[in-house]
Scaffold this motif. Structure first.
Motif: not given
Lengths: 561, 217
Positions: A84, A241, A424-425, A525, B205, B207-212
């Motif tokens: 992250r 994202l 970004p979300r 992602w 947080r 749900r996030g932006a992506g990479p776990a």
């Protein structure tokens, strides 16, 4: 030259999400340029200790320039490892700098680079990056080498990389040199050239670090990586994202990338026949792609189905070509037309990419058209009449005018930037707070609003007068005007829609980078691999040029020999 | 290269400065304008103007930070007429290259912002222009800008723009390097920019932006 494929076809998200790397992809362009330009690379410092902590320097020189990757290796506890953006520590951190570092530079960088976003670098640094180990593969490779054995090719192929970068920053971020710093520099003046250079050197460091740790563990018994196996290792990346808004925020770059690719395709389609060398080169590229594609996996059901379809498509394409499809007149054009009727989007796009492979001398010059001066043309043309603006709007955003934004699904999402590390979300408008702070990725909705606002204004009035009374449309007016000169600027899909897949935007950009092994983990992602199959710096001039578009994987190497 | 300009309105004593790249300047100024209440279209103008000005060693960050912190939001400005430098910048930019009636008469806050579209125009057209207000003169040419006087004035009563053939003796040519800006100005801008961020919730947080986190890998 044939007509270029139109924006209404190529700028749909689903097709962008089926993009494949081509010979115009940035990693390919860079390595071709490094080889042809006679660039030399050396590891000039190795100060990594037996715990795997320390630094190293890799220097590349060519065409009057010199760059150094300063690499730091850290002792990262497993529980702190995270891809992250909000992570605060990594296995390795990097800076690519202009020239060569003195001791004071190493000290300065050591105090900042490991902190990444929390530190600052200077105008002498061009790229800032970091990478984390693949837990799956790192231990396996180090352990095997320590015992004097080679790693298992199947294990290598399962992952594809020893480490993955989780961000590669350039262009003025966190103190690094502005993109204009490289304007005028041979080879490096181009989109993401220095970033791709940094990743190429990072890959070399990562392989060296694995061998080093093996040697620490195994002493004299330890082996070094077999060159073929080493080459089968790329550098991974976890892309989320954070990258998605780029295509919307840099429309001139997007247009130039797409236009270059489409122009290349059109040039090849205009050829009247395919000589034997071209047919052979195509067959060879197609075979490599089939081999590689058979190993592409994804846990995401949409992508898994797409890969299955692609494998079937590649088999059909092979049969079609083996049956003499390239024997007739205008064979490449005929092949693409056939693909549009017969293959999935993935199949069509890989076919369009593969027809470029035999034609480097015809298309490689287009790589130099892929940069953009994003400042020129920024000013709004206030003298334009509203009827002309309306026409541009209808021509360029007709697809948006068909959407009904009153429907909840059409505005289901909103893009925003979170307070936490400025990440970004994508939010659900009807389920979460924050929509009033949404970022301006709502181009379709804004175009519809502008269209409605123009209704009722005197069509002979000027844009300048319109914007005095309706200033809220300024952003959209600017985008509509620019579309006339750059039709590939806009993604022709609603980025707020409930069923929009951000990975489609990410994949398009990553394909232009030259990434492969696209592995979406969700709709927002994905994992990718960079430089898989590519030569390392120490073998750049010994390996055949440009022969690594699709790499079948380590397991195929033994079979080929 | 000529030494960076330092305004006569700078506070006395040492000013704490920070170094910021032109990209950072543009991005933060854009977000700050938005945070202050500008539409995104106007915010983009603000960010680009600050970048262009700073690249010519003109105090774009200082002038914008002060303007945006003066408290009047875009809506209030609109109500009061185009006294805001950003609105005047947009109106001027949209009328260029025609100089008739541009810029509009009347007082303008942060007049330096008007130089940004003029600099772009000079570059586009290969021509030179002079922008003046009481106590300040800027000469914008394709090769660079020369500036004298109170160019960071908070307000100008009357701004004029004229074509100006010939080249100034010592234009500041633009370059890409980082600029020193007053920490106080940067803080103001960052605080305004922060208004565009959405506060974290546990749900967002997760749900996030992506990479776990990479535990499985």
């Amino acid at each position: 030259m044939s007509a270029l494929r139109p924006p209404d076809q190529v700028m749909r998200l689903a097709r962008m999400g089926a993009s494949h790397p081509t010979r115009l992809s940035f990693m390919r362009v860079l390595l071709r340029g490094l080889k042809r330009g006679g660039w030399r690379a050396e590891r000039t410092e190795w100060a990594v200790d037996e715990t795997g902590v320390g630094h190293a320097v890799y220097r590349v020189r060519g065409q009057g320039q010199c760059y150094s990757l300063v690499a730091f290796a850290h002792d990262l506890p497993d529980h702190l490892r995270s891809d992250r953006v909000i992570a605060e520590a990594w296995d390795t951190t990097f800076a690519l700098m202009d020239g060569e570092p003195e001791a004071a530079d190493i000290e300065r960088l050591a105090g900042n680079v490991p902190k990444q976003e929390a530190g600052r670098v200077s105008d002498r640094e061009l790229v800032l990056s970091r990478a984390n180990r693949s837990g799956r593969l790192w231990e396996h490779v180090v352990a095997r080498l320590a015992e004097g054995l080679q790693p298992d090719p199947a294990r290598i192929d399962e992952v594809g990389y020893l480490m993955r970068t989780t961000a590669v920053y350039g262009s003025g971020k966190f103190g690094a040199a502005d993109h204009d710093a490289v304007v005028g520099r041979a080879l490096m003046d181009g989109p993401f050239r220095v970033e791709m250079l940094a990743v190429w050197l990072i890959r070399a460091f990562v392989a060296d670090l694995a061998e080093h740790m093996a040697a620490v563990r195994g002493g004299d018994r330890a082996a070094r990586l077999d060159p073929d196996l080493r080459r089968a290792l790329g550098i991974g990346n976890a892309t989320g994202l954070g990258m998605a808004p780029f295509l919307v925020n840099h429309p001139d770059l997007l247009h130039n990338w797409i236009a270059a690719r489409e122009t290349a395709i059109a040039r090849v389609r205009a050829l009247g026949h395919a000589p034997p060398e071209a047919k052979d080169a195509f067959a060879s590229a197609l075979a490599m792609a089939r081999e590689a594609a058979s190993g592409w996996r994804s846990g995401d059901p949409v992508q898994a189905a797409a890969w299955d379809a692609l494998c079937r498509d590649l088999a059909r394409l092979s049969d079609h070509v083996a049956g003499g499809a390239l024997a007739g007149p205008n064979p490449w054009d005929a092949l693409l037309r056939w693909s549009e009727a017969a293959l999935s989007l993935e199949g069509q796009e890989i076919c369009a990419a593969l027809i470029l492979e035999p034609h480097g001398t015809l298309v490689d010059d287009l790589a130099e058209t892929m940069g953009a001066d994003e400042l020129s043309g920024f000013r709004i043309d206030g003298a334009m009449r509203l009827d002309a603006l309306s026409k541009l709007l209808r021509d360029g955003f007709g697809w948006a005018l068909e959407a009904d934004f009153a429907q909840a699904d059409a505005q289901a999402r909103f893009w925003y930037v979170s307070e936490a590390k400025l990440e970004p979300r994508l939010g659900e408008r009807h389920a979460e707070p924050g929509a009033e702070l949404e970022q301006p990725l709502d181009i379709a909705r804004a175009a519809v609003a502008l269209h409605a606002a123009l209704d009722g204004h005197d069509p002979q009035a000027t844009v300048a007068d319109f914007l005095l009374v309706r200033p809220e449309h300024r952003r959209t007016v600017r985008r509509v005007q620019r579309l006339a000169r750059a039709p590939y600027r806009e993604i022709r899909d609603n980025l707020l829609a409930a069923d929009m897949r951000p990975v489609d935007m990410l994949r398009c950009k990553l394909a232009f980078f030259g990434a492969t092994n696209f592995d979406p983990r969700s709709d927002r992602w994905l994992r990718i691999t960079m430089y898989r199959g590519a030569p390392y710096p120490d073998e750049l001039h010994e390996r055949p040029e440009d022969a690594w578009l699709h790499h079948g994987g380590a397991a195929t190497l033994r079979a080929a020999e | 290269m000529a030494a960076p300009w330092r305004g006569r309105n700078a506070p006395g004593g040492r000013v704490t400065e920070v170094s910021r790249t032109l990209s950072e300047i543009r991005a933060t100024c854009t977000k700050a304008a938005r945070g202050a209440g500008c539409d995104w279209g106007m915010a983009e103008e603000a960010g680009l103007a600050a970048r262009i000005l700073e690249s010519h060693d003109l105090p774009g960050v200082h002038v914008l930070a002060r303007l945006l912190s003066e408290g009047a939001s875009c809506a209030a400005c609109r109500g009061a007429g185009s006294a805001c430098g950003l609105r005047a910048l947009a109106a001027l930019s949209d009328r260029l290259p025609f100089l008739d009636g541009a810029p509009r008469r009347g007082p303008v806050r942060a007049p330096l912002l008007l130089a940004a579209p003029v600099i772009l125009l000079a570059r586009e057209q290969g021509a030179a222009y002079t922008l003046t207000w009481e106590g300040a003169v800027l000469r914008c040419t394709p090769g660079g800008v020369s500036a004298e006087g109170a160019i960071d004035a908070p307000i100008a009563t009357c701004v004029t723009l004229e074509p100006a053939p010939g080249s100034p003796a010592e234009p500041r040519t633009p370059d890409w390097r980082s600029r020193r800006v007053a920490a106080r100005d940067w803080d103001r801008l960052e605080r305004l920019a922060a208004r565009t961020l959405v506060p974290e919730t546990e749900a967002s947080r997760a749900r996030g932006a992506g990479p776990a986190d990479a535990a499985a890998d």
